[in-house]
Motif scaffolding. Sequence first.
Motif, PDB file in Angstrom:
ATOM      1  N   THR A  91     -30.283 -29.894 -61.333  1.00  0.00           N
ATOM      2  CA  THR A  91     -29.080 -29.370 -60.854  1.00  0.00           C
ATOM      3  C   THR A  91     -29.323 -27.878 -60.854  1.00  0.00           C
ATOM      4  OG1 THR A  91     -27.616 -31.382 -60.689  1.00  0.00           O
ATOM      5  CG2 THR A  91     -26.726 -29.118 -61.108  1.00  0.00           C
ATOM      6  N   GLY A  92     -28.922 -26.934 -59.912  1.00  0.00           N
ATOM      7  CA  GLY A  92     -28.795 -25.482 -60.244  1.00  0.00           C
ATOM      8  C   GLY A  92     -28.770 -24.921 -58.693  1.00  0.00           C
ATOM      9  N   VAL A  93     -28.580 -23.770 -58.841  1.00  0.00           N
ATOM     10  CA  VAL A  93     -28.804 -22.855 -57.552  1.00  0.00           C
ATOM     11  C   VAL A  93     -30.261 -22.401 -57.344  1.00  0.00           C
ATOM     12  CG1 VAL A  93     -28.138 -20.673 -56.355  1.00  0.00           C
ATOM     13  CG2 VAL A  93     -26.548 -21.955 -58.130  1.00  0.00           C
ATOM     14  N   TYR A  94     -30.705 -22.614 -56.273  1.00  0.00           N
ATOM     15  CA  TYR A  94     -32.143 -22.618 -55.831  1.00  0.00           C
ATOM     16  C   TYR A  94     -32.317 -21.350 -54.906  1.00  0.00           C
ATOM     17  CZ  TYR A  94     -33.514 -26.993 -57.838  1.00  0.00           C
ATOM     18  OH  TYR A  94     -33.732 -28.090 -58.619  1.00  0.00           O
ATOM     19  N   TYR A  95     -33.418 -20.565 -55.200  1.00  0.00           N
ATOM     20  CA  TYR A  95     -33.619 -19.349 -54.620  1.00  0.00           C
ATOM     21  C   TYR A  95     -35.018 -19.397 -54.034  1.00  0.00           C
ATOM     22  CZ  TYR A  95     -29.388 -17.665 -57.387  1.00  0.00           C
ATOM     23  OH  TYR A  95     -28.245 -17.418 -58.089  1.00  0.00           O
ATOM     24  N   CYS A  96     -35.165 -18.662 -52.737  1.00  0.00           N
ATOM     25  CA  CYS A  96     -36.527 -18.190 -52.432  1.00  0.00           C
ATOM     26  C   CYS A  96     -36.617 -17.065 -52.597  1.00  0.00           C
ATOM     27  CB  CYS A  96     -36.690 -18.852 -50.858  1.00  0.00           C
ATOM     28  SG  CYS A  96     -35.526 -18.078 -49.919  1.00  0.00           S
ATOM     29  N   ALA A  97     -37.725 -16.703 -52.850  1.00  0.00           N
ATOM     30  CA  ALA A  97     -38.374 -15.411 -53.225  1.00  0.00           C
ATOM     31  C   ALA A  97     -39.629 -15.048 -52.361  1.00  0.00           C
ATOM     32  CB  ALA A  97     -38.199 -15.000 -54.601  1.00  0.00           C
ATOM     33  N   ALA A  98     -39.837 -13.739 -52.008  1.00  0.00           N
ATOM     34  CA  ALA A  98     -40.919 -13.223 -51.147  1.00  0.00           C
ATOM     35  C   ALA A  98     -41.821 -12.029 -51.902  1.00  0.00           C
ATOM     36  CB  ALA A  98     -40.458 -13.084 -49.743  1.00  0.00           C
ATOM     37  N   ASP A  99     -42.976 -12.010 -51.659  1.00  0.00           N
ATOM     38  CA  ASP A  99     -43.461 -10.802 -51.881  1.00  0.00           C
ATOM     39  C   ASP A  99     -43.824 -10.497 -53.399  1.00  0.00           C
ATOM     40  OD1 ASP A  99     -43.423  -7.121 -51.364  1.00  0.00           O
ATOM     41  OD2 ASP A  99     -45.165  -8.398 -51.357  1.00  0.00           O
ATOM     42  N   GLY A 100     -44.644 -11.322 -53.960  1.00  0.00           N
ATOM     43  CA  GLY A 100     -44.688 -11.451 -55.406  1.00  0.00           C
ATOM     44  C   GLY A 100     -45.574 -10.274 -55.844  1.00  0.00           C
ATOM     45  N   LEU A 101     -45.400  -9.874 -57.063  1.00  0.00           N
ATOM     46  CA  LEU A 101     -46.059  -8.816 -57.685  1.00  0.00           C
ATOM     47  C   LEU A 101     -47.094  -9.438 -58.999  1.00  0.00           C
ATOM     48  CD1 LEU A 101     -43.062  -6.804 -58.586  1.00  0.00           C
ATOM     49  CD2 LEU A 101     -44.435  -6.446 -56.732  1.00  0.00           C
ATOM     50  N   GLY A 102     -48.360  -8.840 -59.032  1.00  0.00           N
ATOM     51  CA  GLY A 102     -48.976  -9.125 -59.887  1.00  0.00           C
ATOM     52  C   GLY A 102     -50.113 -10.472 -59.391  1.00  0.00           C
ATOM     53  N   SER A 103     -50.889 -10.955 -60.250  1.00  0.00           N
ATOM     54  CA  SER A 103     -51.816 -12.044 -59.632  1.00  0.00           C
ATOM     55  C   SER A 103     -51.211 -13.324 -59.502  1.00  0.00           C
ATOM     56  CB  SER A 103     -52.969 -12.269 -60.668  1.00  0.00           C
ATOM     57  OG  SER A 103     -52.429 -12.430 -62.165  1.00  0.00           O
ATOM     58  N   TRP A 104     -51.830 -14.220 -59.051  1.00  0.00           N
ATOM     59  CA  TRP A 104     -51.392 -15.640 -58.881  1.00  0.00           C
ATOM     60  C   TRP A 104     -51.449 -16.405 -59.916  1.00  0.00           C
ATOM     61  CZ3 TRP A 104     -49.816 -18.521 -54.709  1.00  0.00           C
ATOM     62  CH2 TRP A 104     -49.625 -19.887 -54.650  1.00  0.00           C
ATOM     63  N   PRO A 105     -50.442 -17.313 -60.040  1.00  0.00           N
ATOM     64  CA  PRO A 105     -49.018 -17.376 -59.241  1.00  0.00           C
ATOM     65  C   PRO A 105     -48.163 -16.510 -59.940  1.00  0.00           C
ATOM     66  CG  PRO A 105     -49.127 -19.051 -60.997  1.00  0.00           C
ATOM     67  CD  PRO A 105     -50.413 -18.256 -61.138  1.00  0.00           C
ATOM     68  N   SER A 106     -47.640 -15.630 -59.243  1.00  0.00           N
ATOM     69  CA  SER A 106     -46.589 -14.491 -59.630  1.00  0.00           C
ATOM     70  C   SER A 106     -45.434 -15.151 -59.928  1.00  0.00           C
ATOM     71  CB  SER A 106     -46.516 -13.335 -58.627  1.00  0.00           C
ATOM     72  OG  SER A 106     -45.501 -12.506 -58.781  1.00  0.00           O
ATOM     73  N   THR A 107     -44.763 -14.540 -60.924  1.00  0.00           N
ATOM     74  CA  THR A 107     -43.352 -15.294 -61.218  1.00  0.00           C
ATOM     75  C   THR A 107     -42.405 -13.894 -61.087  1.00  0.00           C
ATOM     76  OG1 THR A 107     -43.593 -14.559 -63.587  1.00  0.00           O
ATOM     77  CG2 THR A 107     -43.976 -16.768 -62.727  1.00  0.00           C
ATOM     78  N   LYS A 108     -42.736 -12.779 -60.456  1.00  0.00           N
ATOM     79  CA  LYS A 108     -42.159 -11.541 -60.175  1.00  0.00           C
ATOM     80  C   LYS A 108     -42.082 -11.204 -58.623  1.00  0.00           C
ATOM     81  CE  LYS A 108     -42.795  -9.526 -64.770  1.00  0.00           C
ATOM     82  NZ  LYS A 108     -41.577  -9.995 -65.162  1.00  0.00           N
ATOM     83  N   TYR A 109     -40.900 -11.048 -57.990  1.00  0.00           N
ATOM     84  CA  TYR A 109     -40.776 -11.130 -56.364  1.00  0.00           C
ATOM     85  C   TYR A 109     -39.972  -9.937 -56.224  1.00  0.00           C
ATOM     86  CZ  TYR A 109     -43.545 -15.196 -56.150  1.00  0.00           C
ATOM     87  OH  TYR A 109     -44.688 -15.998 -56.641  1.00  0.00           O
ATOM     88  N   ASN A 110     -40.211  -9.266 -55.044  1.00  0.00           N
ATOM     89  CA  ASN A 110     -39.405  -8.002 -54.496  1.00  0.00           C
ATOM     90  C   ASN A 110     -38.133  -8.578 -53.914  1.00  0.00           C
ATOM     91  OD1 ASN A 110     -40.749  -5.793 -55.416  1.00  0.00           O
ATOM     92  ND2 ASN A 110     -42.485  -6.221 -53.911  1.00  0.00           N
ATOM     93  N   TYR A 111     -38.197  -9.467 -53.332  1.00  0.00           N
ATOM     94  CA  TYR A 111     -37.129 -10.154 -52.249  1.00  0.00           C
ATOM     95  C   TYR A 111     -36.539 -11.521 -52.368  1.00  0.00           C
ATOM     96  CZ  TYR A 111     -39.171  -6.195 -49.756  1.00  0.00           C
ATOM     97  OH  TYR A 111     -39.576  -4.891 -49.438  1.00  0.00           O
ATOM     98  N   TRP A 112     -35.181 -11.626 -52.635  1.00  0.00           N
ATOM     99  CA  TRP A 112     -34.484 -12.811 -53.034  1.00  0.00           C
ATOM    100  C   TRP A 112     -33.463 -13.387 -51.912  1.00  0.00           C
ATOM    101  CZ3 TRP A 112     -35.904 -15.206 -57.514  1.00  0.00           C
ATOM    102  CH2 TRP A 112     -36.716 -14.318 -58.312  1.00  0.00           C
ATOM    103  N   GLY A 113     -33.255 -14.547 -51.747  1.00  0.00           N
ATOM    104  CA  GLY A 113     -32.404 -15.085 -50.908  1.00  0.00           C
ATOM    105  C   GLY A 113     -30.956 -15.280 -51.705  1.00  0.00           C
TER     106      GLY A 113
END
Length: 122
Positions: A91-113
């Motif tokens: 349970t929670g609010v789910y967000y998509c995010a795009a354009d990751g920073l750094g190496s794979w798999p990035s956990t930091k993103y520039n854009y959010w829904g």
Amino acid sequence: QVQLVESGGGLVQAGGSLRLSCVASGRAFSSYAMAWFRQAPGKEREFVGVISRDGGMTYREDSVRGRFTFSRDNAKNTGYLQMNSLKPEDTGVYYCAADGLGSWPSTKYNYWGQGTQVTVSS
């Protein structure tokens, strides 16, 4: 610039399934990876997983491994999160995010829904 709009959240019983969608606009969809995060009530936002630009690679956290699947349709500018065998702790609010920073798999993103609520009842 990238704009993201999630949909598909709702209320489901434990053991059920939901599919979230994230429609993107702006920059070419195939130029960036798409990630999913979630935030439970009273907790910090957590990384769920990510799919690569061409859909060829995915990464998911252990908590959802075997239950959640990431996919994307670059022709439709849409990413998907298929969630099966849902648990109340999902349970929670789910967000998509795009354009990751750094190496794979990035956990930091520039854009959010804006997020979509998923509630799993026991």
